[in-house]
Motif scaffolding. Structure first.
Motif, mmCIF file in Angstrom:
data_model
loop_
_atom_site.group_PDB
_atom_site.id
_atom_site.type_symbol
_atom_site.label_atom_id
_atom_site.label_comp_id
_atom_site.label_asym_id
_atom_site.label_seq_id
_atom_site.Cartn_x
_atom_site.Cartn_y
_atom_site.Cartn_z
ATOM 1 N N MET A 124 -2.299 -1.362 1.115
ATOM 2 C CA MET A 124 -2.263 0.374 1.120
ATOM 3 C C MET A 124 -2.098 0.447 -0.415
ATOM 4 O O MET A 124 -1.581 -0.147 -1.396
ATOM 5 C CB MET A 124 -0.979 0.706 1.762
ATOM 6 N N THR A 125 -2.845 1.707 -0.640
ATOM 7 C CA THR A 125 -2.751 2.225 -2.214
ATOM 8 C C THR A 125 -1.301 2.807 -2.460
ATOM 9 O O THR A 125 -0.729 3.703 -1.776
ATOM 10 C CB THR A 125 -3.975 3.315 -2.253
ATOM 11 N N PHE A 139 14.705 -6.770 -0.116
ATOM 12 C CA PHE A 139 13.302 -6.815 -0.263
ATOM 13 C C PHE A 139 12.966 -6.251 -1.738
ATOM 14 O O PHE A 139 13.598 -5.250 -2.049
ATOM 15 C CB PHE A 139 12.610 -6.314 0.900
ATOM 16 N N SER A 140 11.851 -6.580 -1.925
ATOM 17 C CA SER A 140 10.999 -5.782 -3.238
ATOM 18 C C SER A 140 10.601 -4.662 -2.824
ATOM 19 O O SER A 140 10.214 -3.832 -3.616
ATOM 20 C CB SER A 140 10.203 -6.884 -3.924
ATOM 21 N N SER A 141 10.155 -4.414 -1.548
ATOM 22 C CA SER A 141 9.520 -3.089 -1.034
ATOM 23 C C SER A 141 10.140 -2.762 0.071
ATOM 24 O O SER A 141 10.574 -3.463 0.973
ATOM 25 C CB SER A 141 8.056 -3.478 -0.642
ATOM 26 N N PHE A 142 10.452 -1.454 0.110
ATOM 27 C CA PHE A 142 11.273 -0.798 1.258
ATOM 28 C C PHE A 142 11.384 0.630 1.237
ATOM 29 O O PHE A 142 10.959 1.355 0.161
ATOM 30 C CB PHE A 142 12.765 -1.430 1.136
ATOM 31 N N LYS A 143 11.666 1.420 2.557
ATOM 32 C CA LYS A 143 12.022 2.777 2.452
ATOM 33 C C LYS A 143 13.439 3.075 1.862
ATOM 34 O O LYS A 143 14.405 2.551 2.544
ATOM 35 C CB LYS A 143 11.631 3.184 3.747
ATOM 36 N N PRO A 166 6.422 12.918 0.663
ATOM 37 C CA PRO A 166 6.135 12.788 -0.871
ATOM 38 C C PRO A 166 7.138 12.706 -1.782
ATOM 39 O O PRO A 166 8.133 12.962 -1.452
ATOM 40 C CB PRO A 166 5.113 14.110 -0.961
ATOM 41 N N PRO A 167 6.569 12.132 -3.056
ATOM 42 C CA PRO A 167 7.838 12.148 -4.075
ATOM 43 C C PRO A 167 7.918 13.501 -4.701
ATOM 44 O O PRO A 167 7.313 14.718 -3.958
ATOM 45 C CB PRO A 167 7.213 11.527 -5.084
ATOM 46 N N PRO A 174 2.324 6.136 -0.297
ATOM 47 C CA PRO A 174 2.545 7.351 0.299
ATOM 48 C C PRO A 174 2.204 6.878 2.104
ATOM 49 O O PRO A 174 2.776 7.717 2.615
ATOM 50 C CB PRO A 174 1.268 8.022 -0.275
ATOM 51 N N ASP A 175 1.279 6.201 2.339
ATOM 52 C CA ASP A 175 1.083 6.075 3.693
ATOM 53 C C ASP A 175 2.334 5.463 4.358
ATOM 54 O O ASP A 175 2.270 5.590 5.509
ATOM 55 C CB ASP A 175 -0.048 4.845 3.835
#
Length: 414
Positions: A1-2, A30-34, A62-63, A56-57
């Motif tokens: 994902m972009t 984790f290095s990626s998370f919500k 949005p930021p 974003p997906d």
């Protein structure tokens, strides 16, 4: 994902963020998370980061628009945030220790599996020339496994690597034996019954030694004469075992009737009342293992197919107990987690079936150090099962889902 790079000041709760740091360089699991709360944004600031990537997906919002972002050049001197960061880092260090212990246990399990496999290979090579020796060796192996099984209070089932080559008969025989004995224990059978199940399961396909190897290796459908010959392997197996007087009589029914089903649809048309409980057990496990290996079904599909479409053929108590033993998502299943990450189920604990241990794909962590997480501790769940063929090549290579799934149980003393 972009992903898009943004200033840390534009982050808000609900953004899915990817940190530009190695796994050991931050306190998050984790290095990626919500992002769940403002405290996490403050902790990201405390890492000294100016820019992060958001996806974003995977984000709920949005930021923040640029005009609303208030530049914060330094993280606030917030004692609570500093304490929280220290607590998270401590928790993460504890999990890294747990991960190292888990990997040691897994290595021990794999070593024990390989030793058992070597014994099976030895037994199979001797059965025709020295049947008495072969049966004696097999009994030693099954007795040792029974003792180990009965010494375990909490059953943990691991996915083990079985090497790249070798005779399918060895792997299949050991797999069916291990799972049948585990199931016998879960069904509260006696030690003697567990041993009988183990012996019958270990030798259930021994008659295939009398079938020409070109038929066994054939990938296209067998001709009618070949099918007829293959159907004789249970009888050939019994003939071989009758050469050794020490083979337990109670296990002979398993060898002779492991392809019979309770609804009478097996080759001899035997029904429920004509099949003893031990044979019913091995018949189920043999079918499960064949579905995983011969028909290349993922464990989840193999189990659910047996339960939904073929319930009448198997003992319902054993089938329910097998699902309890293997978990809803058996070791070897590729899954997507509730946070969107993908992983491979490595172990199942019989007391916490919905929360297996999962090896998680993260391209930033070297494969040999990949995080294996306990879903309950990580407060995550499994969203769905993914067929390995649908994985992108990089994810497939990292997770390395097995084409031939083998299991062993953890039994090392604390």
């Amino acid at each position: 994902m972009t992903g898009i790079k943004i200033s840390v000041d534009r982050l808000q709760v609900g953004n899915y963020v990817s940190l530009p740091l190695g796994w050991r360089e931050h306190p998050f699991l984790f290095s990626s998370f919500k992002i769940k709360n403002e405290e996490e944004i403050e902790l990201i600031r405390r890492l000294g980061l100016k820019l992060v990537t958001i996806i974003p997906d995977k984000s709920d919002v949005p930021p923040k628009p640029l005009e609303q972002a208030h530049a914060v050049t330094q993280p606030s001197e917030n004692a609570d945030a500093a304490q929280r960061q220290a607590q998270m880092q401590q928790e993460k260090d504890r999990r890294i220790e747990q991960l190292q212990l888990y990997r040691r246990n897994l290595q021990l399990c794999e070593k024990q599996f390989q030793q058992s496999l070597a014994q099976v290979r030895s037994v199979m090579s001797k059965i025709q020339s020295r049947p008495l020796n072969a049966i004696g060796e097999a009994q030693e192996l099954v007795n040792a496994m029974t003792e180990q099984l009965l010494s375990v209070d909490e059953m943990v089932l691991h996915l083990v690597s079985d090497g790249e080559d070798g005779n399918n008969l060895y792997f299949h025989s050991l797999n069916v034996s291990v799972l049948s004995m585990l199931l016998a224990k879960e069904c509260c059978m006696t030690a003697d019954e567990i041993r009988q199940v183990g012996m019958g399961a270990l030798f259930h396909d021994i008659g295939k030694l009398k079938i020409p190897s070109q038929i066994l290796r054939k990938t296209e459908p067998l001709t009618k004469p070949e099918q007829n010959l293959m159907a004789q392997h249970p009888r050939y197996g019994l003939d071989l075992l009758n050469l050794a007087k020490d083979f337990p009589a109670e296990a002979k029914g398993i060898v002779l009737h492991h392809h019979e089903y309770l609804d009478g649809s097996g080759p001899e048309g035997l029904k429920k009342g004509q099949l003893d409980p031990l044979t019913q057990m091995v018949s189920l496990i043999n079918e499960y293992d064949n579905l995983c290996h011969m028909q290349a079904k993922v464990p989840y599909s193999a189990l659910s197919g047996l339960y939904k479409q073929r319930k009448a053929q198997f003992n319902p108590e054993y089938l329910s107990m097998l699902i309890r033993l293997m978990g809803i998502y058996p070791p070897g299943s590729v899954v997507q987690l509730s946070n969107g990450q993908v992983g491979l189920v490595m172990s199942v604990n019989a007391s916490r079936l919905l929360y297996p241990s999962v090896l998680v794909y993260d391209p930033r962590i070297p494969r040999q150090e990949a995080a294996i997480i306990d879903l309950q501790q990580a407060e995550l769940s499994i969203a769905k099962v993914i067929h390995p063929k649908r994985l992108p090549p990089a994810v497939f290579e990292y997770l390395n889902p097995r084409t031939r799934i083998s299991y062993y149980f953890e039994h090392n003393k604390p």
